[in-house]
Enzyme design. Structure first.
Site, PDB file in Angstrom:
ATOM      1  N   TRP A  24       8.171  42.483 -18.421  1.00 34.24           N
ATOM      2  CA  TRP A  24       8.295  42.148 -19.887  1.00 34.24           C
ATOM      3  C   TRP A  24       8.956  43.608 -20.894  1.00 34.24           C
ATOM      4  CZ3 TRP A  24       3.601  41.480 -17.511  1.00 34.24           C
ATOM      5  CH2 TRP A  24       2.838  42.647 -17.439  1.00 34.24           C
ATOM      6  N   ARG A  25       9.252  44.510 -19.789  1.00 31.65           N
ATOM      7  CA  ARG A  25       9.709  45.784 -20.271  1.00 31.65           C
ATOM      8  C   ARG A  25      11.190  45.998 -20.108  1.00 31.65           C
ATOM      9  NH1 ARG A  25       5.760  50.558 -18.669  1.00 31.65           N
ATOM     10  NH2 ARG A  25       3.894  50.154 -19.981  1.00 31.65           N
ATOM     11  N   GLU A  43       1.434  40.724 -24.135  1.00 31.02           N
ATOM     12  CA  GLU A  43       0.068  41.469 -24.977  1.00 31.02           C
ATOM     13  C   GLU A  43      -1.043  40.393 -25.157  1.00 31.02           C
ATOM     14  OE1 GLU A  43      -0.370  44.364 -25.608  1.00 31.02           O
ATOM     15  OE2 GLU A  43       1.535  45.349 -24.912  1.00 31.02           O
ATOM     16  N   LEU A  86      -7.180  32.814 -16.738  1.00 34.63           N
ATOM     17  CA  LEU A  86      -6.889  34.170 -17.895  1.00 34.63           C
ATOM     18  C   LEU A  86      -8.127  34.274 -18.936  1.00 34.63           C
ATOM     19  CD1 LEU A  86      -3.222  33.980 -18.666  1.00 34.63           C
ATOM     20  CD2 LEU A  86      -4.178  35.808 -17.601  1.00 34.63           C
ATOM     21  N   TYR A  88     -10.738  33.195 -22.144  1.00 31.31           N
ATOM     22  CA  TYR A  88     -10.620  33.052 -23.465  1.00 31.31           C
ATOM     23  C   TYR A  88      -9.699  32.004 -23.974  1.00 31.31           C
ATOM     24  CZ  TYR A  88     -13.449  37.141 -24.547  1.00 31.31           C
ATOM     25  OH  TYR A  88     -14.513  38.074 -24.848  1.00 31.31           O
ATOM     26  N   TYR A 126      -4.076  44.483 -33.311  1.00 25.86           N
ATOM     27  CA  TYR A 126      -3.365  45.179 -32.117  1.00 25.86           C
ATOM     28  C   TYR A 126      -2.220  44.456 -31.879  1.00 25.86           C
ATOM     29  CZ  TYR A 126      -2.591  46.310 -27.463  1.00 25.86           C
ATOM     30  OH  TYR A 126      -1.818  46.564 -26.271  1.00 25.86           O
ATOM     31  N   ASP A 144      -5.211  50.310 -27.488  1.00 28.93           N
ATOM     32  CA  ASP A 144      -6.087  49.357 -26.509  1.00 28.93           C
ATOM     33  C   ASP A 144      -6.970  50.188 -25.651  1.00 28.93           C
ATOM     34  OD1 ASP A 144      -4.433  50.785 -24.521  1.00 28.93           O
ATOM     35  OD2 ASP A 144      -3.564  49.040 -23.562  1.00 28.93           O
ATOM     36  N   CYS A 203      -6.436  64.025 -12.707  1.00 28.66           N
ATOM     37  CA  CYS A 203      -6.049  65.384 -13.727  1.00 28.66           C
ATOM     38  C   CYS A 203      -5.074  66.174 -13.267  1.00 28.66           C
ATOM     39  CB  CYS A 203      -7.456  66.007 -14.135  1.00 28.66           C
ATOM     40  SG  CYS A 203      -8.641  65.019 -14.850  1.00 28.66           S
ATOM     41  N   CYS A 206      -1.836  64.848 -14.203  1.00 30.94           N
ATOM     42  CA  CYS A 206      -1.748  64.518 -15.633  1.00 30.94           C
ATOM     43  C   CYS A 206      -0.700  65.377 -16.388  1.00 30.94           C
ATOM     44  CB  CYS A 206      -2.917  64.617 -16.371  1.00 30.94           C
ATOM     45  SG  CYS A 206      -2.818  64.156 -17.956  1.00 30.94           S
ATOM     46  N   CYS A 212      -6.020  68.719 -22.876  1.00 28.53           N
ATOM     47  CA  CYS A 212      -7.298  67.856 -22.732  1.00 28.53           C
ATOM     48  C   CYS A 212      -8.331  68.674 -22.824  1.00 28.53           C
ATOM     49  CB  CYS A 212      -7.108  66.981 -21.441  1.00 28.53           C
ATOM     50  SG  CYS A 212      -8.602  65.634 -21.354  1.00 28.53           S
TER      51      CYS A 212
END
Length: 339
Positions: A24-25, A43, A86, A88, A126, A144, A203, A206, A212
């Protein structure tokens, strides 16, 4: 205190190199805009599941219904069946409401602002923020679970979730800018999904560890703090798997409202707080074959599984149980003849 400009630069530079390739990107800095329909669909699917789990569903949905107009024309039962697994199922019903509103009221074109998207039925804050940012490059604050975790660690937020949500959203909003808002939203998501993981964050890899506070304290795993969840209650019921001797299974259409609303399913008793004897849907030589367990969001369910052969005009006969909700698939598998 985070210096926003260099923090954003470090994270966006990392995203330009490490962005996940998702269907989807569009790639960062490609000059291409993503399809709002695909962004919206992804989403909605990702609200309660992970990318690896949602990916095959997304690919199948967009193969069958490649545009919002084709989804609008789909039968409700087809969409509900494709959604099985999926969870819900109310989101699947809202999916159709949103698609039909876009087709009927907006000529098949999604509104390109957060406010406009929020006016669509079935679209919450959202999803409106995510679609506005990712599909239309609007500077929306997209928060999110991944973003909450990143922000909680960046600031070493001591308020436990869920009470920390407003604070985390406010802190995340301070990082939003007009420059590349779609890439920014996805960069934060990718950081949380691949580096700033719930357990054993990486980390050392990162790009913003220098910013952070949890990393400076030496305990990033401590954040975000969470209140202990109350134990889920348990419910009990009986499910009946009736076969007609020709490979077909007797199903019922569940009521449109409520849990698994509108879905095809096996006949079941009510799901109550204690086991009770229940009347089967037809008279037959029923035999017990065991129990299945299923976890819904708000309760555990134990179903006693009964099976028999017979016919009933009141049931819908189907050879393919693959589209059933997973709780019913478990019962069908328990009664397969080869067992």
């Amino acid at each position: 205190m985070i210096k926003v400009a260099p923090f954003r630069r470090r994270l966006l530079d990392w995203y330009d190199r490490e962005a996940r390739a998702l269907p989807w990107r569009t790639p960062p800095r490609s000059g291409m805009r993503p399809d709002p329909y695909r962004v919206w669909l992804s989403e909605v699917m990702l609200q309660q599941t992970t990318v690896p789990h949602a990916m095959p569903y997304f690919l199948e949905f967009t193969r069958r219904w490649p545009t919002v107009e084709t989804l609008t024309a789909a039968e409700d039962a087809e969409v509900m069946s494709a959604w099985a697994g999926l969870g819900y199922y109310a989101r699947a019903r809202n999916l159709l409401k949103t698609a039909r509103a876009v087709a009927a009221d907006h000529g098949g074109v999604f509104p390109d602002t957060e406010d406009g998207l929020l006016r669509l039925p079935g679209v919450g804050p959202y999803t409106a923020a995510a679609v506005a940012a990712i599909a239309f490059d609007r500077p929306a604050n997209v928060v999110d679970g991944n973003v909450e975790r990143v922000v909680a660690r960046l600031h070493a937020v001591e308020t436990p979730l869920p009470g920390a949500k407003p604070e985390l959203k406010h802190l995340a909003g301070g990082l939003v800018a007009a420059d590349r808002p779609g890439d920014w939203a996805q960069a934060l998501m990718d950081l949380g999904a691949t580096i700033c993981r719930p357990r054993a964050p990486l980390c050392d890899r990162c790009p913003v560890a220098v910013d952070c506070e949890a990393f400076r304290q030496g305990e990033p795993d401590r954040y975000p703090l969470r209140l202990r969840k109350a134990a889920r209650p348990r419910r009990y019921g009986t499910v009946w798997v009736l076969r007609d001797g020709q490979g077909r299974i007797g199903l019922m259409r569940r009521p449109p409202q409520g849990l698994l609303g509108g879905m095809l399913g096996l006949p079941t008793s009510e799901w109550l707080d204690a086991p009770v004897e229940a009347e089967p849907p037809i008279a037959a030589a029923w035999r017990a074959v065991g129990e299945v367990e299923h976890v819904f969001t708000h309760f555990h369910l134990t179903l006693r599984v009964m099976t028999a052969e017979g016919l009933a005009d009141s049931l819908i006969w189907d050879e393919d149980a693959a589209g059933l909700p997973s709780v019913f698939l478990k019962a069908v598998r328990l009664t397969r003849p080869e067992r």
